[in-house]
Design a protein around this motif. Structure first.
Motif, PDB file in Angstrom:
ATOM      1  N   PHE A 254      33.508  50.074  40.712  1.00  0.00           N
ATOM      2  CA  PHE A 254      34.505  50.028  39.639  1.00  0.00           C
ATOM      3  C   PHE A 254      35.286  48.732  39.766  1.00  0.00           C
ATOM      4  CE2 PHE A 254      38.001  51.138  36.901  1.00  0.00           C
ATOM      5  CZ  PHE A 254      37.466  52.066  36.018  1.00  0.00           C
ATOM      6  N   ARG A 255      35.527  48.088  38.632  1.00  0.00           N
ATOM      7  CA  ARG A 255      36.282  46.838  38.612  1.00  0.00           C
ATOM      8  C   ARG A 255      37.659  47.121  37.999  1.00  0.00           C
ATOM      9  NH1 ARG A 255      32.719  42.421  39.309  1.00  0.00           N
ATOM     10  NH2 ARG A 255      30.533  43.088  39.302  1.00  0.00           N
ATOM     11  N   ILE A 256      38.679  47.143  38.829  1.00  0.00           N
ATOM     12  CA  ILE A 256      40.033  47.445  38.368  1.00  0.00           C
ATOM     13  C   ILE A 256      40.573  46.240  37.602  1.00  0.00           C
ATOM     14  CG2 ILE A 256      42.335  48.216  39.044  1.00  0.00           C
ATOM     15  CD1 ILE A 256      40.176  50.146  39.965  1.00  0.00           C
ATOM     16  N   PRO A 257      40.807  46.354  36.301  1.00  0.00           N
ATOM     17  CA  PRO A 257      41.235  45.180  35.525  1.00  0.00           C
ATOM     18  C   PRO A 257      42.543  44.565  36.003  1.00  0.00           C
ATOM     19  CG  PRO A 257      40.433  46.899  34.053  1.00  0.00           C
ATOM     20  CD  PRO A 257      40.537  47.509  35.427  1.00  0.00           C
ATOM     21  N   SER A 258      43.449  45.368  36.565  1.00  0.00           N
ATOM     22  CA  SER A 258      44.754  44.851  36.987  1.00  0.00           C
ATOM     23  C   SER A 258      44.725  44.223  38.374  1.00  0.00           C
ATOM     24  CB  SER A 258      45.797  45.971  36.957  1.00  0.00           C
ATOM     25  OG  SER A 258      45.430  47.017  37.842  1.00  0.00           O
ATOM     26  N   ASP A 259      43.584  44.290  39.056  1.00  0.00           N
ATOM     27  CA  ASP A 259      43.457  43.705  40.391  1.00  0.00           C
ATOM     28  C   ASP A 259      42.426  42.578  40.332  1.00  0.00           C
ATOM     29  OD1 ASP A 259      43.979  44.481  43.554  1.00  0.00           O
ATOM     30  OD2 ASP A 259      41.994  43.623  43.210  1.00  0.00           O
ATOM     31  N   PRO A 260      42.848  41.303  40.488  1.00  0.00           N
ATOM     32  CA  PRO A 260      41.924  40.178  40.304  1.00  0.00           C
ATOM     33  C   PRO A 260      40.690  40.241  41.198  1.00  0.00           C
ATOM     34  CG  PRO A 260      44.195  39.403  40.365  1.00  0.00           C
ATOM     35  CD  PRO A 260      44.230  40.857  40.741  1.00  0.00           C
ATOM     36  N   ILE A 261      40.868  40.640  42.459  1.00  0.00           N
ATOM     37  CA  ILE A 261      39.721  40.679  43.370  1.00  0.00           C
ATOM     38  C   ILE A 261      38.737  41.759  42.941  1.00  0.00           C
ATOM     39  CG2 ILE A 261      39.000  41.141  45.746  1.00  0.00           C
ATOM     40  CD1 ILE A 261      41.634  39.913  46.671  1.00  0.00           C
ATOM     41  N   SER A 262      39.275  42.921  42.625  1.00  0.00           N
ATOM     42  CA  SER A 262      38.407  44.009  42.174  1.00  0.00           C
ATOM     43  C   SER A 262      37.737  43.657  40.854  1.00  0.00           C
ATOM     44  CB  SER A 262      39.219  45.297  42.027  1.00  0.00           C
ATOM     45  OG  SER A 262      38.425  46.348  41.537  1.00  0.00           O
ATOM     46  N   LEU A 263      38.472  43.016  39.953  1.00  0.00           N
ATOM     47  CA  LEU A 263      37.927  42.653  38.649  1.00  0.00           C
ATOM     48  C   LEU A 263      36.729  41.720  38.805  1.00  0.00           C
ATOM     49  CD1 LEU A 263      38.104  42.595  35.532  1.00  0.00           C
ATOM     50  CD2 LEU A 263      39.732  40.699  35.771  1.00  0.00           C
TER      51      LEU A 263
END
Length: 731
Positions: A254-263
């Protein structure tokens, strides 16, 4: 299928950001949508909870920005233009019935009361006076036991409390909420295990845990904001053990949009993914516990000191044969032992689940088995650990807390009579499915629905339509159209248009799945016509029961009056009486357990023993089917036809493993009929889907409800929307 839909390999991400801009354009501008999302009102979708006095897009730990597609979809739906009178004249009931759930939702906001009479071809607009006269007149002509009152989880505590009070002083306990069709098994199972029917933890405990079991659920689609918390668990080195017959894309990455690294890089969610057969969870849970027992990893002092029934429980673990547990779960002993070993290393474990656990004929036993497993290692009654049913709608838990159940809690019953002198019935009251059965038989003649889609949420859709159409009167309070407005219409059907939460003229409250009560400010109405739910209910009370003992209906038009009543009669809700003045949102006392002192009479938890049912659907031409929501829907509301995370572009499909396609002599995208003794769905596309365990299949809810039997868990009265045995026939 569309090529762009086939490329989705993770949840969230840039697609979610693009979708935000798309929805912003639908409302006029992204800024307009952002301002609507940031008001001091609680989120309109799932019960994870968001907003309130901290402003929208802020969760209970204070994190910002927290937003998901579900909340955007609900807000944009409420920002639609109104359905004007010419629509009702030109659009027939037959045309409405031919529309998909998505098409009905996108017709616009309801702004006029409308009425259908049997024999008519169209709805007609009516005045509010006509609506109230008709409803009050019909209810006055009936015995109270000839009515039922149904509540969705989208409404406020104030509206829910007031309507259940109206129903009871009218004279009936046929008062029930939508949880009977979703998480009632969680409430019953938890109440029987720890003496409280809700989550034993707060959101911050989830983020402090080092091991999260996610059982029978898909929060990547249905509760996306939980993915941020799971990201935090993984970054601290914690384990996430997913138990689900289907490998869900968003639970892998999952790519968390509010977290740059996760995104940019993506977050790996599940550390371990276990795929039992549909209906195999109970055997799996007992197998994990048996492995703990055999390796001396059970916390025996905890069981002896803080639990009742531990001797019988340990004896049951000894008695189970591994062959039975493997056969009924579909999981090898070695895999169960591997999960047990992971759990044994945990210091703070959280067990979470959704309707993959509760939607079974043994749903309560599933929940009890989860509680057993948590107690095995003392993971209830300490910080960072506990039990977490992942609730559906935004205030479904609050609706239950304020008394929307057939039988009132004795404390509420006694307090209402003591403090306010109201006269309450003592009849048993019927659960939701029992009300539907009595509507079909003619015993119940009128229904009143506070939100939701009762037709769409019922098992055996054919029966549900027949039962509802047998009513003399059915009243539904809604913001937009749904399938319940086009199917199963009563002899007289009235739809009352209501304000959305952020349009209410006075503040209202909601309760999250973590037992946190929020205050929503309300706000300016977007369209003329709809009325406050509280205003409608209080006005009906004035018309129907003007001399009701102990109740001043004029004062009940004000939500502050209702909160005063709630604060004086509902356990743990005392602070609500002054919340509009103090602005102090609060955690409900007596539900979060940080010490092993539980809500049972003696303060001890209870361990339960079970016999494990045989696995269904093992015949040569059979499949075990579970009904599921898509990424583009919320409950019965369908916002988008495609299911992005499963890479599907339509809903008239059955997904099964390619091995099952071959076994049944079918080819990918072949037209088939899906059938069983309950119903039949012709013209369905059979699709190979490698991510589902062979022998199992999935179809979309609510369309596939036509195949779901009315048999319910005897303890919770929750129908078995999972584990439906079907046959797939070519042509």
């Amino acid at each position: 299928m569309k090529d762009d839909l086939m490329k989705v390999g993770s949840g969230g991400g840039f697609r979610a950001i693009w979708y935000t801009f798309k929805k912003g354009r639908e409302t006029g501008s992204v800024w307009k949508l952002y301002k609507a999302m940031r008001t001091r009102n609680s989120c309109k979708t799932c019960a994870v909870g968001m907003g309130g006095q901290k402003g929208g897009m802020v969760n209970e730990t204070g994190s910002f920005p927290e937003v998901c597609k579900k909340s955007l979809q609900a807000m944009v739906a409420d920002m639609q233009p109104g359905i004007e009178p010419p629509f009702w004249k030109k659009t027939s009931i037959e045309q409405l019935a031919a529309m998909t759930p998505r098409e009905l939702e996108h017709l616009g906001r309801l702004i006029h009361p409308v009425r259908y009479r049997q024999g008519d071809s169209h709805y007609e607009t009516i005045t509010w006076e006509e609506a109230f006269d008709t409803i009050a007149g019909k209810l006055a002509s009936l015995s109270p036991e000839e009515t039922f009152w149904y509540f969705s989880g989208r409404s406020s505590n104030e509206a829910g409390f007031l309507l259940q009070l109206l129903a009871r002083v009218y004279g009936t306990n046929n008062v029930n909420n939508c949880s009977f069709y979703c998480h009632q098994a969680s409430g019953v199972g938890l109440q029987s295990s720890v003496g409280s029917g809700t989550a034993t933890i707060q959101l911050e405990d989830l983020e402090k845990s080092d091991c999260v079991f996610l059982i029978g659920g898909n929060p990547a689609s249905n509760h996306p904001r939980l993915m941020t918390s799971l990201m935090h668990v993984r970054r601290r080195g914690g384990k996430v053990i997913v138990i689900n017959p289907v490998e869900e894309t968003g639970l892998v990455t999952f790519r968390i949009p509010s977290d740059p690294i996760s995104l940019l890089k993506g977050t790996k969610v599940a550390t371990h993914y276990i795929k039992p057969h549909i209906g195999g969870d109970l055997a799996l849970l007992w197998g994990i516990a048996k492995s703990l027992h055999e390796t001396n990893q059970i916390d025996l002092p905890f069981l002896q000191t803080h639990c009742n029934g531990h001797e019988d429980y340990l004896a049951a673990l000894d008695a189970f044969e591994w062959e039975e547990l493997e056969r009924k779960s579909g999981i090898d002993r070695s895999e169960m032992e591997s999960i047990a070993a992971l759990y044994a290393k945990s210091e703070r474990a959280v067990f979470s689940w959704t309707m993959g656990i509760t939607h079974h004929a043994h749903g309560v036993e599933n929940v009890q088995a989860i509680a057993n497993l948590a107690m095995c290692r003392g993971m209830v009654g300490r910080p960072g650990s506990g039990l977490m049913p992942i609730r559906g709608h935004s205030n479904v838990q609050g609706i239950g807390s304020v008394g929307v159940t057939p039988k009132l809690k004795q404390q509420i019953f006694d307090a209402l009579q003591e403090h306010f002198g109201v006269e309450l019935p003592t009849t048993e009251g019927l659960d939701t499915l029992a009300c539907m059965e009595d509507a079909a038989s003619g015993k119940i003649k009128a229904g009143f629905c506070l939100g939701g889609n009762l037709f769409g949420s019922n098992p055996d859709a054919t029966f549900a339509g027949e039962a509802l159409s047998n009513l003399d009167l059915n009243v539904m309070m809604n913001t937009t159209m749904n399938t319940g407005h086009a199917h199963g219409l009563a002899k007289e059907t009235i739809i009352l248009p209501v304000l959305a939460r952020d349009e209410e003229p006075e503040p209202t409250t909601q309760e999250s799945m973590f037992n946190f009560v929020r205050l929503s400010d309300g706000g300016p109405r977007r369209l003329p016509g709809p009325r406050s739910e509280v205003e409608i209910i209080a006005t009906l009370g004035e018309r129907l029961l003007p001399d009701a003992k102990g109740i001043d209906w004029k004062q009940m038009h004000h939500t502050s009056t209702i909160r005063d009543w709630i604060g004086r009669v509902v356990p743990g809700y005392g602070k609500i009486a002054a919340i509009d003045k103090t602005k102090e949102e609060f955690q409900i006392d007596g539900r979060t357990f940080y010490e092993p002192q539980f809500g049972t009479k003696d303060g001890r938890a209870v361990l339960h023993c079970h016999s494990i049912p045989d696995l269904k659907g093992t015949g040569e031409n059979e499949l075990r089917l579970m009904t599921v929501r898509s990424e583009g829907q919320f409950n019965t509301v369908v916002y988008e036809e495609e299911d992005l995370y499963r890479n599907q572009d339509r809903r008239d499909i059955i997904l099964m493993n390619p091995d099952d396609l071959q076994r049944l002599g079918l080819t990918h995208d072949q037209r088939v009929t899906v059938e069983n003794e309950i119903g039949s769905m012709p013209g369905i596309l059979a699709r190979g889907y490698e991510k589902i365990r062979p022998g199992n299949a999935l179809m979309y809810y609510p369309e596939s409800n036509v195949l779901v039997a009315r048999y319910a868990d005897p303890q919770s009265k929750t129908p078995a929307f999972k584990g439906v045995v079907v046959r797939v026939v070519a042509g």
